[in-house]
Motif scaffolding. Structure first.
Motif: not given
Lengths: 257, 257
Positions: B94-95, B97, B101-103, B132, B135-136, B139, B141
């Motif tokens: 996990a991340i 945010v 973060d990254a708009d 974005f 993209l996560l 990946a 995530i």
């Protein structure tokens, strides 16, 4: 890949004006870049506001459960997210991360002897998840690291920000030209720690050993320089210690092997 | 892309045992997933520990500078990073945010009339940076969103977590099958708000209007349901309101148009 890594210290972050000026300079750096920030001054202030007494041994915070909470709230919360919002406003798309995020930095909790530092994690360049780091950098996103890691078993850990910066640099050095700059509130490494104008333009590992044995290196500078020399030995191309306002100037102290 | 989005409320997060059980269930969901968390109970506790008095109007926090600091420290700091570390220990990368973060979510600060809520941001599905986000997800995530956004000009903003969840769901609904579950400390939407066993299995927008006009819907449930119906109208495939312990059971209240 080539990358510029900048570490910014806690006392600069604590001044909104100095931080804003620094972020403008940082945002203007072209190419892939990473920011690593401290926040110790604010964490100590929050601890005191919550009735805790910050305990430091050899300049490092003893991190019990309450201290860890303060550190995570300040570093990953207030400092990190404000820096990210500031960078966004300057056209730099940043993302604030700890080592727990996407398993970016997995640490090992420090043994409680000779000093029990509590929830403190030690890391090496092998602790870094370079796959996800390069995915972010290739997507044009600037990672903003706070000095919090994890052990992979659910425990957050406090980790020295200088060490985070040098391990990130060493891990990425396998993939390209890495420039690492430690920004703080002095103009560089000082020959006389009581004379701000006595900046050493270039310091080698031999010179460092001599100066340290003469007691000329300020206590707070020793882990920074130990980290810097370790990063150089790991293939980092250039390392500078300088004032936050001099990030773009090339001034400060160059660290060489 | 197909995605499961889960919102978890503040009172569950406040209980380590309930949170751990919930995270185990969440981690076991296969495919792309997103977690959105509150943390209001803890934020109020921190405000009080710092000598502030939390002010709520219609169940929403009036967020002055000090309250914003507490909210960001708790949501983006302590809650978010502990959830991420917990998920990592369960094999879910996990991340944590915020919208800065990254708009990921750019909000508009709410006008100070009729109520001045302070640093509070309003968002729509168009506020979401789906590039974005996907993209996560691609990946592998899992994004863990806290209820903090930004205005693009350097200002962090407090944003309702239910709204964050429904806007994320609506924004991703353009790209695939989206399932959205609101987890909280009740078994679903109740027909009699004083009788925990009176769960309504399915609620349509017409039925909701009737129940609301009869005063049968609990005040805290109204923004949640308003958000849910908005998300349905925006193409979200399925929406459920249920207890945190029932995430995987299919129990609770289904929201239908």
């Amino acid at each position: 890949m080539d990358c510029t890594i900048v570490k910014i210290g806690g006392s600069i972050i604590d001044s909104p004006e100095q931080l804003q000026r620094f972020l403008q300079d940082f945002a203007s750096i072209s190419g892939a870049k990473i920011l690593v920030h401290g926040g110790g001054v604010m964490a100590s202030r929050l601890q005191k506001a919550l009735g805790q007494q910050p305990v430091m041994v050899d300049g490092r915070r003893v991190t019990d459960e309450q201290a860890l909470k303060a550190v995570v709230m300040v570093y990953a919360g207030w400092c990190g997210k404000n820096i990210v919002a500031g960078l966004q406003s300057l056209g730099c798309s940043a993302i604030g991360v700890s080592g727990a995020d996407a398993d970016l930095i997995r640490a090992v909790r420090r043994a409680p002897v000779p000093v029990d530092y509590g929830y403190v994690g030690d890391i090496t360049p092998e602790s870094i998840n370079t796959d996800f780091l390069t995915l972010l950098l290739r997507a044009g996103i600037t990672p903003v690291f706070c000095a919090v890691t994890h052990d992979g078993c659910g425990q957050l850990l406090n980790t020295n920000a200088d060490t985070v910066a040098s391990c990130l640099a060493a891990a990425l050095a396998q993939t390209g030209h890495i420039s690492l700059t430690y920004c703080f509130e002095k103009d560089g490494v000082l020959y006389d720690k009581d004379d701000d104008s006595s900046v050493i333009p270039e310091i080698s590992s031999g010179m460092y050993r001599s100066l340290r044995s003469e007691g000329r290196i300020a206590a707070g500078m020793i882990p920074k320089l130990d980290n810097a020399f370790a990063a150089l030995r790991n293939g980092v191309s250039e390392i500078t210690v300088t004032h936050a306002r001099s990030l773009l100037s090339g001034k400060g102290t160059k660290i060489i092997l």
